[in-house]
Design an enzyme around this catalytic site. Structure first.
Site, mmCIF file in Angstrom:
data_model
loop_
_atom_site.group_PDB
_atom_site.id
_atom_site.type_symbol
_atom_site.label_atom_id
_atom_site.label_comp_id
_atom_site.label_asym_id
_atom_site.label_seq_id
_atom_site.Cartn_x
_atom_site.Cartn_y
_atom_site.Cartn_z
ATOM 1 N N THR A 189 83.605 101.753 27.863
ATOM 2 C CA THR A 189 83.080 103.038 27.397
ATOM 3 C C THR A 189 81.588 103.264 27.623
ATOM 4 O O THR A 189 81.124 104.408 27.603
ATOM 5 C CB THR A 189 83.350 103.183 25.890
ATOM 6 O OG1 THR A 189 82.812 102.023 25.218
ATOM 7 C CG2 THR A 189 84.841 103.291 25.618
ATOM 8 N N GLU A 190 80.813 102.198 27.837
ATOM 9 C CA GLU A 190 79.361 102.374 27.950
ATOM 10 C C GLU A 190 78.794 101.383 28.965
ATOM 11 O O GLU A 190 77.765 100.735 28.715
ATOM 12 C CB GLU A 190 78.686 102.170 26.585
ATOM 13 C CG GLU A 190 79.182 103.100 25.495
ATOM 14 C CD GLU A 190 78.474 102.905 24.156
ATOM 15 O OE1 GLU A 190 77.368 102.298 24.157
ATOM 16 O OE2 GLU A 190 79.003 103.362 23.133
ATOM 17 N N LEU A 191 79.384 101.298 30.111
ATOM 18 C CA LEU A 191 79.028 100.257 31.062
ATOM 19 C C LEU A 191 77.629 100.463 31.639
ATOM 20 O O LEU A 191 77.306 101.523 32.173
ATOM 21 C CB LEU A 191 80.056 100.222 32.212
ATOM 22 C CG LEU A 191 79.762 99.244 33.343
ATOM 23 C CD1 LEU A 191 79.714 97.807 32.837
ATOM 24 C CD2 LEU A 191 80.809 99.385 34.453
ATOM 25 N N GLN B 170 82.394 98.370 25.152
ATOM 26 C CA GLN B 170 81.220 99.093 25.637
ATOM 27 C C GLN B 170 80.760 98.605 27.016
ATOM 28 O O GLN B 170 80.543 99.399 27.925
ATOM 29 C CB GLN B 170 80.085 99.000 24.617
ATOM 30 C CG GLN B 170 80.380 99.810 23.363
ATOM 31 C CD GLN B 170 79.215 99.854 22.403
ATOM 32 O OE1 GLN B 170 78.094 99.440 22.725
ATOM 33 N NE2 GLN B 170 79.459 100.379 21.219
#
Length: 1152
Positions: free
Chosen positions: A1028-1030, A1000
């Site tokens: 995926t979720e920086l 993430q």
């Protein structure tokens, strides 16, 4: 007349011919009209001019002898002289120099502006006239001619004529020492380089003071980050849409000015209909890039630039309109523009002065200062620097400024527009010298150099830029455009319309590099390092055996050496704790028990035995430097090797008990520190599985600022990979100390700590290492074999043809999550569509969103967002089918019994995956399984794998991802890379078709080598990895930009990573605060500018010529390219190709 055009400095006659004595014949000169009579005279000594810009030798003085042309019946009458046309070389700039004065009764009736215009022209074959200079001449005063000309080709005829003419009939014209000679630009440049060194550079002494004894001989490197002399360019709404322009602008210019969008005729074309939309958009664009903007212009004095409706007003109405314009513009943009051009071109226009009286110009300045007192108010005009416009001499400009100041106008600066043709350095310098007597700063405000031959254009541009940069009165240069097809004057561009940089642009870039200072060497025995550098901002890097110092400082103007003391910052990047032990007793040094426990020192009995010691600390490039000494390399290697000596905390009564020690000095705010070393567990209680060992760093009041955690089992050492940063002062007081605590396992488990280190992170070598790694991982050598087909079967040679390669897309996608609310914001949509390749829906696809109430399923918001992405060609990741964390599960789902839950899971799978079959290239199947087990606890251990298997059965196309957080951080015992790999392995063993690993990336003060270590461990699975979720949270903008760069570069440089998704980008539309790239008003943060800069850096462009073998070679990032070939006939051919991954050069046949 003296004329020796074949010599560089010819034509200066130090002694007059005998025939030129008073009353004699004017040798070689003829009258320029039937009635003109010529005679030679000698000026009174007191009236002979004493100053000259003529660069012909220090001992040169005007002769005092002149030729008088009298009896002139027409303005065209005057003097003329034939010269050998063959002696005039094409592409050479010639100076026209000498002095002009007027005589006779008619000279007293001076023309408008206090004199009469006299011109010197060159008349060639066929009557073609080339302007050579002009001067505003007066009776009783000698005016120096400062003209120039250049021929594109050699004249056809045998002779040419130099003609002097222009004053009205009846006015006598006097000419003294007229000369024509070739300029020597190389000699002038040598002189300017010396002048520049004096004006723009300063001696600097970096003094390390009392610390000198420990760093004498240490390597030091000084790098200039920016210059205090700004360059800028004008922009307009069209040109900022062109990627090639934006790239050149952001890289090479510091300031901007709007070409037309702030002018009155643009903002109020029709009376009362104000429109600042274009100027607002341009100002926002510059704000996002951090470029100051000059305000050009409030009014324009030239009548043909004034709107018709303004001209139709009576004087009272015009006065009110002027006041309205001032109030509207300056209150709207108060504080936004550091400069204003108040009334443009007052030397060439008098519209407002003629209509509203002599005080109106000063009134405009006075009122502007009241409305926006922070802005510097400029006069601005053209031809002042050229020496060829009688209306715009430096003297007249000074008179205008003086008159304005006498009327109370707060004139703060002088603008020289700089629309030049075949410039002469000495002429420009003379104008600057005269204007400098006002003590006002001078800016070149609209520079363009018009010349169709791009090589000559580059030379001309260098003349102007070197003169400006070398002159102490000049404080900045603004170009009037730089891109072909988007400039007011033709043949002046620096970059072509296809984005390629031409020779003039390359010359500009080379000069900017020349005017940037770097130095490297060693600290002397006195603790000093000396260098001479250009004014601006610098960063100094000092490498010692124990660490590094990084510090920024500024070099300001000054005649005496600047002494910059760095004593207080020494050791900034050294160690705060370094417990490498040479003896068993050393292991206890500095440690104390924390809570209830006892400490003792130990050593491995047989360090050479297999598995007795852990491997060296994870090798990084953080501490590496090209200039490191052998001793520094040895010290670094020593720090990484375990010593074998350690301290044990025994008889612990609780999980909070352990070891603590003070950090040797207070951590510096906004510096990221690495916590490294090894920990282990022993004792009877340690045998029961794995244990999490925490290393906490605490500052005043016990506040935790970071640290690390490692999961270990008995008999093994675990490497600590932690970090911390003090981002602000503690409670308003500076942090004065900090302590490290080691604790975590339950009571009865003994703790072991070996070689704990706390060291500041030096990101510069790490980033350098990542650039090299990215070049290897993300780029490939390419050979284009070029053929040009001219007929059905015929091909023509393309050797020497111009070729340009432009990357249009990188194969490494970067995307962001989006929300329905964000899509209502135009600035949000603009940034997303410009800067991101992929999308993911933040919440709109999650089960709790699509079925908040049992049986009421709605995909309306998801459909709307997906349709938006389809319209913009953005692939969408499917996030997420399920979420394993219990508090993310809706209440109605939690209330179901096991059979009902199983049915609900099946319905969710069928409903979502079948609805969007083929639409999502990725799915995250069950989010955050390292941190949650809701479905597994309710439905059994196989349910997670079942979700993967069923998803693949319904939609076999997408890659099915695991997705979790903290895996890359080294500070979460539940989410280590090892546990993530174990999870993936277990799923695969159960038949789950895991297709990718999601990391993430919700990070705080990241450390590059820790991220890299996690990626390395995950890469052993052979699965693609996506961030995926920086998001990177830091309240300080510059820290946020630095942190984001670290994560992005680590991801881009790692071969297992195939893409990055940000978890939002705009303030007010993000899950975490202080993570935005774009502020709520649409302006870019430093992180946003850095992000955009990285995206540009990771695009490859190349240009050149096809070689003799028909090949063109370059090295470029993987992705899609367009190639443009210019044939011998001037036709531009285009093709598209892809550069894929590969170790061997990619050879492509390009048949045009």
């Amino acid at each position: 007349m003296a004329c020796n055009c074949t010599q560089v400095r010819g034509g200066v006659r130090r002694e007059p011919d005998r025939e030129q004595r008073a009353g004699g014949r004017a040798g070689g000169l003829g009258g320029g009209g039937s009635c003109t009579a010529l005679s030679v005279h000698e000026e009174e000594p007191a009236k002979v001019p004493t100053e000259t810009i003529n660069d012909v030798g220090d001992d040169y003085r005007p002769s005092g002898r002149y030729i008088l042309a009298s009896g002139r019946a027409d303005e065209a009458d005057g003097l003329r002289r034939a010269i050998a046309a063959a002696a005039l070389r094409p592409r050479v700039t010639y100076r026209v120099a000498g002095w002009i004065s007027l005589g006779g009764d008619g000279a007293e009736a001076e023309g408008a502006g206090g004199g009469h215009a006299v011109r010197v022209n060159l008349r060639l074959d066929g009557g073609r006239v080339v302007e050579g200079g002009a001067v505003c001449a007066q009776a009783g005063r000698w005016a120096e001619i400062k003209g120039a000309f250049r021929l594109k080709e050699r004249p056809c005829g045998a002779e040419a004529e130099v003609c002097v003419q222009g004053a009205p009939a009846g006015v006598d014209v006097k000419v003294m020492d007229l000369q024509v000679f070739a300029t020597d630009r190389k000699a002038r440049f040598r002189k300017l380089r010396k002048k520049t060194d004096k004006v723009r550079k300063r001696d600097v002494v970096l003094n390390f003071g009392s610390a000198a004894s420990g760093i004498s001989g240490a390597s030091i490197r000084v790098m200039q980050m920016d210059s205090s002399f700004p360059f800028g360019t004008c922009i307009n709404p069209g040109v900022i849409q062109i990627p090639g322009f934006v790239d050149f602008f952001t890289k090479h210019f510091d300031w901007a000015v709007f070409e037309n969008e702030l002018k009155w005729y643009h903002t109020e074309a029709q009376q009362g209909q104000l429109n600042y939309a274009d100027s607002d958009a341009l100002l926002d664009f510059c704000d996002r890039l951090g470029k100051p903007v000059r305000g050009h212009c409030i009014f324009w004095a030239v009548e043909n630039t004034v709107q018709q409706w303004v001209k139709n007003l009576d004087n009272d109405q015009l006065t009110a309109a002027v006041q309205g314009r001032l109030s509207s513009l300056l209150t709207r943009y108060a504080g936004r523009f550091p400069h204003y051009d108040v009334n443009n071109e007052m030397l060439h226009g008098r519209y407002y002065q003629d209509r509203l009286g002599d005080d109106i110009n000063a009134f405009m300045f006075r009122e502007a200062a009241k409305l926006d007192p922070g802005a510097t108010l400029f006069v601005n005009d053209y031809n002042v620097e050229g020496g060829n416009d009688p209306n715009a001499t430096p003297e007249k400009y000074i008179e205008q400024i003086t008159a304005l100041q006498q009327k109370g106008a707060p004139v703060g600066g002088i603008g020289l527009q700089g629309h030049v043709t075949n410039p002469v350095g000495e002429v420009i310098c003379d104008a600057l010298d005269k204007l400098a007597t006002t003590d006002l700063p001078v800016w070149l405000t609209e520079l363009d150099v018009s010349e169709s031959d791009v090589d000559l254009r580059a030379d001309d541009l260098e003349v102007v830029l070197r003169e400006a940069y070398a002159h102490p009165a000049v404080e900045g240069v603004i170009f009037w455009g730089c891109m072909q097809g988007h400039m007011w004057r033709q043949d002046a561009c620096l970059i072509n319309n296809d984005g390629t940089v031409n020779d003039a642009g390359e010359r500009f870039v080379d000069l900017r590099r020349e005017w940037t200072s770097h130095a490297r060497g060693h600290i002397d025995s006195a603790g000093h390092f000396k260098f001479r550098g250009y004014h601006g901002t610098y960063i100094v890097q000092l490498a010692t055996a124990t660490g590094k110092v990084h510090k920024t400082f500024s070099v300001e103007k000054g005649d005496t050496p600047l002494e910059e003391t760095t004593t207080t910052h020494l050791g900034m990047n050294g160690s705060l704790i370094e417990t490498y032990c040479d003896s068993e007793d050393d292991a206890l040094a500095g440690w104390a028990p924390s809570g209830s426990c006892t400490l003792s020192a130990h050593a491995e009995e047989d360090p050479a035995a297999p598995d007795a010691l852990p491997p060296p600390l994870s090798a990084t490039a953080d501490d590496e430097s090209d200039s490191d000494s052998d001793e520094a390399v040895s010290q670094r290697a020593r720090r990484r090797r375990p010593s074998g000596r350690y301290v044990v905390a025994a008889r612990r009564a609780s999980a909070r008990d352990g070891l603590c020690r003070a950090i040797s000095r207070a951590p510096r705010p906004k510096v990221t520190y690495r916590v490294a070393g090894w920990v282990g567990v022993v004792g009877a209680g340690a045998e029961a599985g794995e244990h999490a060992v925490h290393v906490d760093v605490r500052v005043s009041g016990g506040r935790r600022v970071g640290g690390g955690v490692v999961v270990v089992e008995a008999g093994k050492w675990g490497e600590i990979k932690g970090s911390f940063r003090v981002d602000d002062d503690d409670g308003g007081e500076p942090v004065r100390g900090a302590e490290v605590y080691v604790h975590g396992p339950p009571a009865g488990v003994d703790l072991k700590v070996m070689d704990l280190q706390v060291r500041a992170v030096n990101k510069i070598p790490r980033l350098r290492h990542l650039r090299k790694k990215a070049d290897k991982v993300r780029k490939r050598d390419v050979v284009l074999k070029v053929n040009h087909r001219t007929g059905e079967d015929a091909t023509a040679s393309v050797a020497g043809a111009h070729i340009q390669v432009i990357q249009v897309q990188n194969s490494f996608p970067i995307g962001s999550c989006i929300t329905k609310a964000g899509m209502q914001n135009p600035e949000y949509v603009d940034f997303f569509t410009k800067h991101f390749d992929w999308a993911v829906l933040e919440n709109e696809l999650k089960w709790y969103y699509t079925e908040a109430v049992q049986g009421q399923v709605s995909y309306a918001d998801a459909d709307e967002l997906i349709a938006f992405c389809d319209r913009h060609g953005k692939p969408v990741r499917g996030h997420c089918i399920f979420w394993a964390v219990e508090n993310a599960v809706q209440q109605w789902v939690r209330a179901l019994n096991a059979d009902q839950l199983r049915a609900a899971v099946e319905a969710r799978l069928r409903g979502l995956v079948s609805r969007y079959s083929g639409r999502f290239p990725h799915y995250e199947v069950n989010n955050e399984m390292l941190h949650g087990a809701f479905f597994r606890q309710r439905l059994g251990d196989d349910v997670d794998a079942h979700m993967f298997r069923e998803t693949a059965a319904i939609d076999p196309a997408p890659a099915l991802f695991v997705n979790d957080y903290n895996v890359e951080s080294g500070n979460d015992p539940n989410a280590t890379p090892e546990k993530y790999v174990a999870l993936v392995t277990d799923l695969q063993r159960r038949g789950a078709p895991v297709g990718g690993i999601g990391v993430q990336g919700h990070v705080t003060h990241p450390v590059g080598d820790i991220i890299c270590d996690a990626l390395d461990k995950l890469a052993v699975t052979g699965l693609p990895i996506w961030i995926t979720e920086l998001d990177v949270s830091a309240a300080d903008e510059s820290l946020r930009a630095d942190d984001l760069e670290i994560v992005l570069r680590e991801a881009f440089a790692h071969p297992a990573v195939e893409g990055v998704m940000l978890w939002g980008f705009m303030q007010g539309h993000m899950w975490r605060s202080h993570g935005q790239l774009v502020n709520a008003d649409g302006s870019y943060t430093q992180a946003g500018n850095m992000f955009a800069g990285l995206r540009r850096e990771w695009m490859s462009h190349a240009r050149g010529k096809v070689d003799s073998n028909g090949s063109f070679k370059f090295r470029g990032f993987h992705g899609t390219y367009q190639v443009l070939l210019t044939t011998a006939a001037g036709e531009v051919k285009k093709q598209t190709f892809d550069v894929s991954k590969g170790d061997a050069p990619l050879v492509l046949d390009m048949n045009f």
